[in-house]
Motif scaffolding. Sequence first.
Motif, short mmCIF file in Angstrom:
data_model
loop_
_atom_site.label_atom_id
_atom_site.label_comp_id
_atom_site.label_asym_id
_atom_site.label_seq_id
_atom_site.Cartn_x
_atom_site.Cartn_y
_atom_site.Cartn_z
N ALA A 60 -74.91 -46.45 55.78
CA ALA A 60 -74.86 -47.90 55.94
C ALA A 60 -74.66 -48.58 54.59
O ALA A 60 -73.90 -49.55 54.48
N GLY A 61 -75.32 -48.09 53.56
CA GLY A 61 -75.16 -48.65 52.23
C GLY A 61 -73.74 -48.49 51.72
O GLY A 61 -73.18 -49.39 51.09
N ARG A 62 -73.14 -47.35 52.00
CA ARG A 62 -71.77 -47.12 51.56
C ARG A 62 -70.77 -47.98 52.32
O ARG A 62 -69.78 -48.44 51.76
N VAL A 63 -71.05 -48.23 53.60
CA VAL A 63 -70.12 -49.02 54.42
C VAL A 63 -70.27 -50.51 54.13
O VAL A 63 -69.30 -51.19 53.84
N TRP A 64 -71.51 -51.02 54.21
CA TRP A 64 -71.70 -52.47 54.12
C TRP A 64 -71.95 -52.97 52.71
O TRP A 64 -71.57 -54.09 52.37
N LEU A 65 -72.60 -52.18 51.88
CA LEU A 65 -72.91 -52.63 50.52
C LEU A 65 -71.96 -52.05 49.49
O LEU A 65 -72.13 -52.28 48.30
N LYS A 66 -71.00 -51.28 49.96
CA LYS A 66 -69.97 -50.68 49.08
C LYS A 66 -70.56 -49.78 48.00
O LYS A 66 -70.08 -49.76 46.87
N TRP A 67 -71.66 -49.08 48.33
CA TRP A 67 -72.20 -48.11 47.39
C TRP A 67 -71.15 -47.03 47.16
O TRP A 67 -70.43 -46.64 48.09
#
Length: 105
Positions: free
Chosen positions: A59-66
């Motif tokens: 989720a962090g990689r998808v929405w927060l662009k981690w």
Amino acid sequence: WFPYPLCYFRALTGWPCPTCGMTTSFIHLTHFEPLEALRASPLGVAVFFILAAMMISLAGRVWLKWPAPRVVFTRREKIAGVALLILGLMLNWAYNILHAVTHKI
């Protein structure tokens, strides 16, 4: 009522399988009942939290662009991972059998 047994191994042998109790453990954890989850399946609790961490990371990689980490496992690390998984399953199975014998299920 289910038209088929939940666990074919238990239906055929009368004994719990290595993963018996994991679904029940997940259900207890989603209802915030950690002790009941541990009683159902200690491995289920570990797998639940590993999957939760993976979902948070995704989720962090998808929405927060981690940034996505580039992970390359060596052959030794892969073997160790498989060995750890097998050990976890065997310990969970031993726990389930001990529980079945002591509680006469």
